[in-house]
Write a protein that holds these residues in place. Structure first.
Motif, PDB file in Angstrom:
ATOM      1  N   ASN A  22     -13.734  -9.999  55.378  1.00  0.00           N
ATOM      2  CA  ASN A  22     -12.479 -10.615  54.003  1.00  0.00           C
ATOM      3  C   ASN A  22     -11.993 -10.744  55.407  1.00  0.00           C
ATOM      4  O   ASN A  22     -11.658 -10.469  56.477  1.00  0.00           O
ATOM      5  CB  ASN A  22     -11.662  -9.169  54.041  1.00  0.00           C
ATOM      6  CG  ASN A  22     -10.612 -10.318  53.267  1.00  0.00           C
ATOM      7  OD1 ASN A  22     -10.234 -10.846  53.131  1.00  0.00           O
ATOM      8  ND2 ASN A  22     -10.466  -9.408  52.191  1.00  0.00           N
ATOM      9  N   THR A  24      -9.472 -12.368  56.622  1.00  0.00           N
ATOM     10  CA  THR A  24      -7.982 -11.673  56.563  1.00  0.00           C
ATOM     11  C   THR A  24      -7.651 -10.482  56.824  1.00  0.00           C
ATOM     12  O   THR A  24      -6.544 -10.354  57.391  1.00  0.00           O
ATOM     13  CB  THR A  24      -6.845 -11.855  55.342  1.00  0.00           C
ATOM     14  OG1 THR A  24      -7.623 -10.504  53.974  1.00  0.00           O
ATOM     15  CG2 THR A  24      -6.793 -13.395  54.428  1.00  0.00           C
ATOM     16  N   GLU A  25      -8.207  -9.525  56.849  1.00  0.00           N
ATOM     17  CA  GLU A  25      -8.602  -8.090  57.671  1.00  0.00           C
ATOM     18  C   GLU A  25      -9.105  -8.190  58.426  1.00  0.00           C
ATOM     19  O   GLU A  25      -9.797  -8.186  59.878  1.00  0.00           O
ATOM     20  CB  GLU A  25      -9.490  -7.318  56.947  1.00  0.00           C
ATOM     21  CG  GLU A  25      -9.230  -7.337  55.441  1.00  0.00           C
ATOM     22  CD  GLU A  25     -10.385  -6.456  54.611  1.00  0.00           C
ATOM     23  OE1 GLU A  25     -10.124  -5.650  54.947  1.00  0.00           O
ATOM     24  OE2 GLU A  25      -9.264  -5.386  53.612  1.00  0.00           O
TER      25      GLU A  25
HETATM   26  C1  LIG Z   1      -8.975 -10.217  50.964  1.00  0.00           C
HETATM   27  O1  LIG Z   1      -7.833  -9.803  51.688  1.00  0.00           O
HETATM   28  C2  LIG Z   1      -6.989 -10.870  50.720  1.00  0.00           C
HETATM   29  C3  LIG Z   1      -5.987 -10.669  50.860  1.00  0.00           C
HETATM   30  O2  LIG Z   1      -5.154  -9.601  52.047  1.00  0.00           O
HETATM   31  C4  LIG Z   1      -7.162  -9.143  49.350  1.00  0.00           C
HETATM   32  O3  LIG Z   1      -6.010 -10.051  48.375  1.00  0.00           O
HETATM   33  C5  LIG Z   1      -8.293  -9.103  48.959  1.00  0.00           C
HETATM   34  O4  LIG Z   1      -8.719  -8.545  48.136  1.00  0.00           O
HETATM   35  C6  LIG Z   1      -9.353  -8.747  49.726  1.00  0.00           C
HETATM   36  N1  LIG Z   1     -10.938  -8.492  49.174  1.00  0.00           N
HETATM   37  C7  LIG Z   1     -11.348  -7.230  49.852  1.00  0.00           C
HETATM   38  C8  LIG Z   1     -12.535  -7.773  49.594  1.00  0.00           C
HETATM   39  O5  LIG Z   1     -10.876  -6.319  50.561  1.00  0.00           O
END
Ligand SMILES: *[C@@H]1O[C@H](CO)[C@@H](O)[C@H](O)[C@H]1NC(C)=O
Ligand SMILES: *[C@@H]1O[C@H](CO)[C@@H](O)[C@H](O)[C@H]1NC(C)=O
Ligand SMILES: *[C@@H]1O[C@H](CO)[C@@H](O)[C@H](O)[C@H]1NC(C)=O
Ligand SMILES: *[C@@H]1O[C@H](CO)[C@@H](O)[C@H](O)[C@H]1NC(C)=O
Ligand SMILES: *[C@@H]1O[C@H](CO)[C@@H](O)[C@H](O)[C@H]1NC(C)=O
Ligand SMILES: *[C@@H]1O[C@H](CO)[C@@H](O)[C@H](O)[C@H]1NC(C)=O
Ligand SMILES: *[C@@H]1O[C@H](CO)[C@@H](O)[C@H](O)[C@H]1NC(C)=O
Ligand SMILES: *[C@@H]1O[C@H](CO)[C@@H](O)[C@H](O)[C@H]1NC(C)=O
Length: 343
Positions: A22, A24-25
């Motif tokens: 991800n 964003t992580e």
């Molecule tokens: C990835 O990050 C987004 C935004 O923080 C979040 O909504 C989503 O659930 C995340 N996906 C996973 C697979 O962790």
């Protein structure tokens, strides 16, 4: 060939799955420094509400590193964190130099009637007036400190008197009750509360309690308490004191059920918005940092709750699936161990 292709696809998806899980992580740019600060903070104090003056320099340099790091970042969350860590540092400094007891003595003098050494009132919540009084009362307040406070506190005050005047008379916006200002006003309000309780005991003894409404002697105290109530950062037991002062709390400000500062302030805090600069775990780590900071300075550390939040930080870093994050998780795990009932 088909089988080969299939295996290739499988491998490829596995690679994507682990490294690009991800986008964003992320690990925050200052997370390592924050982890180091928390490690020093939790080992420096004996976890019993004592701020150690000997480790002050060490803790101080870690705080500086963290605030400088957040200072280089652009996002609102980073700016917010910089501010929060700065306030935590100010409080740590204040506590390390035994200023809490000293501040109590200074405030106490205000309520000593004819025995008062300094004839002024710094307890007013009119901040303009408070400032004027602090400025004109400087020499007298310093003389109380010299006579009645720990020498560390006196040396702190000599250097930082003007800073303390600013701190007391300027209420920072959106401080989540975490600033030194809020902390000191709260200390003052708690002392007033205790004074009123003492007063009520005295009147009980003298069988004056048929009439719970006391005016003359406690009038000033009640006035200050009333002012205290107007600020949500002050932790006021709504019942007994108001009965004594003849004022009743409005029902919508009930805080009953939450008895610790951590719970009370915790409920008022707004979480940090996570982004790629401050990292995925910023909010949870900040919650932990808040508790560690309050635990260090408050007399009733909430170990169980602290341990729980600490473990959340470990879980957060573990969930990132990155080697650096795993290292972070390990260092938080070591910190959590300090809060284990057995260790
Ligand atoms: C990835 O990050 C987004 C935004 O923080 C979040 O909504 C989503 O659930 C995340 N996906 C996973 C697979 O962790
Ligand atoms: C882990 O993440 C950090 C920052 O998010 C990055 O700099 C580092 O290269 C990553 N490490 C691995 C092993 O993927
Ligand atoms: C305080 O001083 C005033 C004037 O000197 C006096 O009238 C009053 O009784 C004193 N109060 C107490 C509690 O001693
Ligand atoms: C606060 O104190 C200042 C200075 O003593 C005074 O001018 C002002 O009127 C006071 N404000 C309030 C709201 O009482
Ligand atoms: C309340 O009274 C007790 C006993 O007289 C005293 O030790 C304590 O300092 C008083 N507390 C305050 C806040 O005045
Ligand atoms: C309580 O005090 C008020 C004001 O001083 C007085 O008017 C009233 O009679 C008192 N009540 C009792 C029960 O003493
Ligand atoms: C608070 O609640 C009590 C009982 O529910 C009610 O009698 C009282 O009027 C309320 N007070 C205010 C200030 O709303
Ligand atoms: C008490 O604290 C908890 C968090 O510890 C919070 O969720 C809750 O809203 C608080 N309750 C009140 C009445 O403030």
């Amino acid at each position: 060939m088909l089988v080969y292709c299939f295996i290739f696809l499988l491998l490829n998806s596995k690679v994507n799955g682990s490294s690009l899980q991800n986008e964003t992580e992320t690990i925050g740019k200052c997370d390592l420094l924050v982890g180091q600060l928390l490690s020093v903070l939790t080992s420096a104090s004996d976890l019993q509400g004592e701020v150690n003056i000997d480790s002050f320099e060490k803790v101080s340099s870690k705080y500086t590193a963290v605030t400088e790091c957040y200072g280089t970042l652009k996002s609102a969350s980073a700016k917010r964190l910089k501010q929060l860590y700065n306030w935590r540092w100010e409080k740590h400094y204040f506590y390390a130099f035994k200023m809490v007891e000293c501040f109590g003595k200074i405030i106490n003098d205000q309520f000593s009637g004819n025995d008062s050494k300094c004839d002024y009132d710094i307890t007013t919540n009119n901040l303009t007036k408070k400032r004027e009084t602090l400025v004109s009362g400087k020499l007298c307040i310093l003389s109380i400190a010299k006579e009645m406070c720990h020498s560390a506190a006196y040396s702190y005050l000599k250097i930082h008197y003007n800073l303390l005047s600013d701190t007391l008379s300027i209420k920072p916006e959106n401080d989540n009750c975490e600033s030194l200002h809020s902390e000191l006003i709260r200390e003052q309000c708690e002392l007033v509360e205790a004074k009123i309780m003492n007063f009520s005991r005295k009147t009980d003894d003298e069988s004056l309690s048929a009439n719970n409404t006391i005016s003359a002697e406690s009038g000033h105290l009640c006035e200050v308490l009333q002012q205290c109530r107007e600020d949500e950062c002050n932790f006021i037991n709504p019942e007994r004191e108001f009965e004594i002062c003849g004022v009743f709390p409005s029902n919508d400000t009930e805080t009953s059920g939450n008895s610790t500062i951590i719970e009370l302030y915790g409920a008022l805090r707004s979480p940090i918005q996570v982004n790629s600069e401050v990292g995925t775990c910023a909010s949870i780590v900040d919650e932990f940092a808040f508790i560690v900071s309050e635990n260090t300075i408050s007399s009733s550390p909430a170990y169980e709750y602290t341990l729980e939040i600490c473990k959340n930080a470990v879980d957060c870093y573990n969930s990132l699936g990155n080697e650096t994050a795993e290292e972070m998780a390990k260092s938080y795990l070591a910190i959590c161990d300090r809060y284990q009932p057995t260790g």
